[in-house]
Design an enzyme around this catalytic site. Structure first.
Site, short mmCIF file in Angstrom:
data_model
loop_
_atom_site.label_atom_id
_atom_site.label_comp_id
_atom_site.label_asym_id
_atom_site.label_seq_id
_atom_site.Cartn_x
_atom_site.Cartn_y
_atom_site.Cartn_z
CG PHE A 130 2.81 4.05 -0.54
CD1 PHE A 130 2.23 5.02 -1.20
CD2 PHE A 130 4.26 4.30 -0.52
CE1 PHE A 130 2.67 6.05 -1.86
CE2 PHE A 130 4.87 5.33 -1.11
CZ PHE A 130 4.23 6.05 -1.98
CG ASP A 131 6.27 0.27 1.00
OD1 ASP A 131 5.52 1.04 1.69
OD2 ASP A 131 7.64 0.31 1.47
CB THR A 132 2.97 -3.88 -2.39
OG1 THR A 132 3.54 -4.47 -1.23
CG2 THR A 132 2.70 -5.11 -3.33
#
Length: 423
Positions: A210-212
């Site tokens: 999700f972050d990436t």
């Protein structure tokens, strides 16, 4: 200047940043810090108490800590609900499904705070970095902020295996998705709520990727990502499955690369809605865009090539081919470096001109090696006439031109960050 002074200055300076300061209405939190957890009944309470004490002491505006319990099967939810009853600024949320990304999406998409953040429950990142993380978002200077264990100035304590995996992962991101941020997976990030509202509908992953995915979309949309070097100590009891996470991340990279190439994600639309407009003022010393650089470099290159051929033909009438090539290339190389310095890369004034000419002569030497080598190879194969010599030199000069542009842009006239110049 204390952290409180820094935060206050950030808020007050927001009007000059090009984006509105992140001021919430009275009674609403300015910052919502999410702690996504799954079966963390032991670590959750000390984490929340320590984080809350830090915010009470250091953060001068209303805040909320939201514990996002995603499908815990132990007593995590009971601990979170007890803390929410004890503190008005702590909230407990429960999700029936696992996934860090799912938890963050659920809380961020419904939060009333203008700045949203999250951190891992193990508090591996020193909380002293929280102020620098959110300050540029509060002022409107940046759109996202990430803690980085790989940025210059970071201090990290972790084993060689995790260090190797982390660096390899970020190299893969740079090679496949052209990522310019240094650390995608550090569990210490913040985002403006108005930016999250636009980006979250396009983020598909619900787990660790999700972050990436969020960062890549933000970068492609032209948003400003602020990086904060952090002090980070590895948690030896971390429950993260490295192999499973790495496999899911590689699948995510492939999916995201395909989605951006096929246009499934409307990057141009996001850039139009969110991207920061390019600076229109032609400031001395500011290099133009790559396209403009290529056009101007090509124009200088054409002029230099014509001048080179004229000089070569004049000198060739009374000297050998190699000598004529050397003199013609040297004269035009000096002029080429001076013109590219001023016209292509926007550098004016005498400062650094001597060094640039010296580096330009090194580039000239490589060009000379290419053209001289072409002539030498030609003469070993046959006894060429003047037309064949010129043809070989033009082709060799084309190769030398490509090499010259790459070296001028990436080495001779490379814009060095201020921190690098001062070190």
């Amino acid at each position: 200047m204390t952290e409180i002074d820094t935060m206050t200055t950030a808020i007050l300076s927001g009007a000059d940043s090009g984006r509105r300061p992140a001021i919430a209405p009275d009674g609403f939190p300015v910052l919502d810090v999410v702690i996504p957890v799954h079966n963390e009944e032991t670590d959750l309470e000390p984490c929340v108490r320590r984080l809350r004490a830090h915010l009470v002491e250091q953060f001068p505006y209303p805040f909320r800590i939201t514990v996002a319990d995603n499908a815990s099967t132990d007593g995590t939810l009971r601990v979170a609900e007890r803390l929410s009853r004890e503190f008005d600024d702590v909230e407990a949320r429960h999700l029936d499904e696992k996934g860090r990304g799912r938890a963050l999406r659920s809380v961020w998409s419904t939060s009333d705070a203008p700045v949203l953040a999250y951190m891992d429950v193990d508090l591996s990142t020193d909380l002293a970095a929280l102020g620098p993380l959110v300050a540029p978002l509060l002022s409107g200077h940046s759109d996202l902020a990430i803690g980085s264990r790989l940025a210059r100035g970071a201090r990290v304590v972790r084993g060689p295996k995790r260090e190797f995996i982390s660096r390899c992962y970020n190299l893969i991101l740079r090679g496949t998705l052209a990522a310019r941020f240094s650390d995608a997976q550090c569990g210490f990030k913040a985002i403006r709520a108005d930016v999250a509202e636009r980006l979250l509908p396009h983020v598909q992953d619900t787990g660790w990727f999700f972050d990436t995915e969020l960062l890549v979309l933000a970068q492609k949309a032209g948003l400003r990502i602020h990086e904060v070097p952090v002090d980070w100590v590895d948690d030896p009891d971390s429950s993260v499955n490295i192999i499973a996470t790495a496999t899911a991340d590689l699948k995510g990279i492939a999916r995201l690369a395909k989605a951006t190439m096929t246009g499934r994600i409307p990057i141009s639309g996001l850039r139009e809605q969110l991207g920061r407009a390019p600076i229109q003022v032609q400031a001395p010393g500011v290099a133009p865009s790559l396209v403009r650089q290529l056009v101007r470099f090509a124009a200088v290159g054409v002029a230099s090539t014509i001048a080179y051929l004229v000089l070569f033909l004049l000198l060739r009438t009374f000297t050998g081919a190699q000598a004529a090539n050397l003199v013609a290339l040297l004269v035009t190389a000096i002029g080429n470096t001076a013109l590219n310095r001023r016209l292509t890369f926007g550098i004016r004034g005498r400062e650094g001109a001597g060094l640039h000419q010296f580096q330009g002569l090194i580039v000239f030497g490589l060009g000379l090696a290419l053209t001289s080598g072409a002539l030498a190879l030609l003469h070993t194969m046959t006894a060429p006439g003047l037309p064949l010599e010129i043809t070989a030199l033009v082709l060799a000069n084309l190769a030398a031109t490509v090499l010259r542009f790459l070296l001028l842009r990436g080495w001779v006239f490379r814009r060095r960050p201020a921190t690098e110049m001062e070190s």
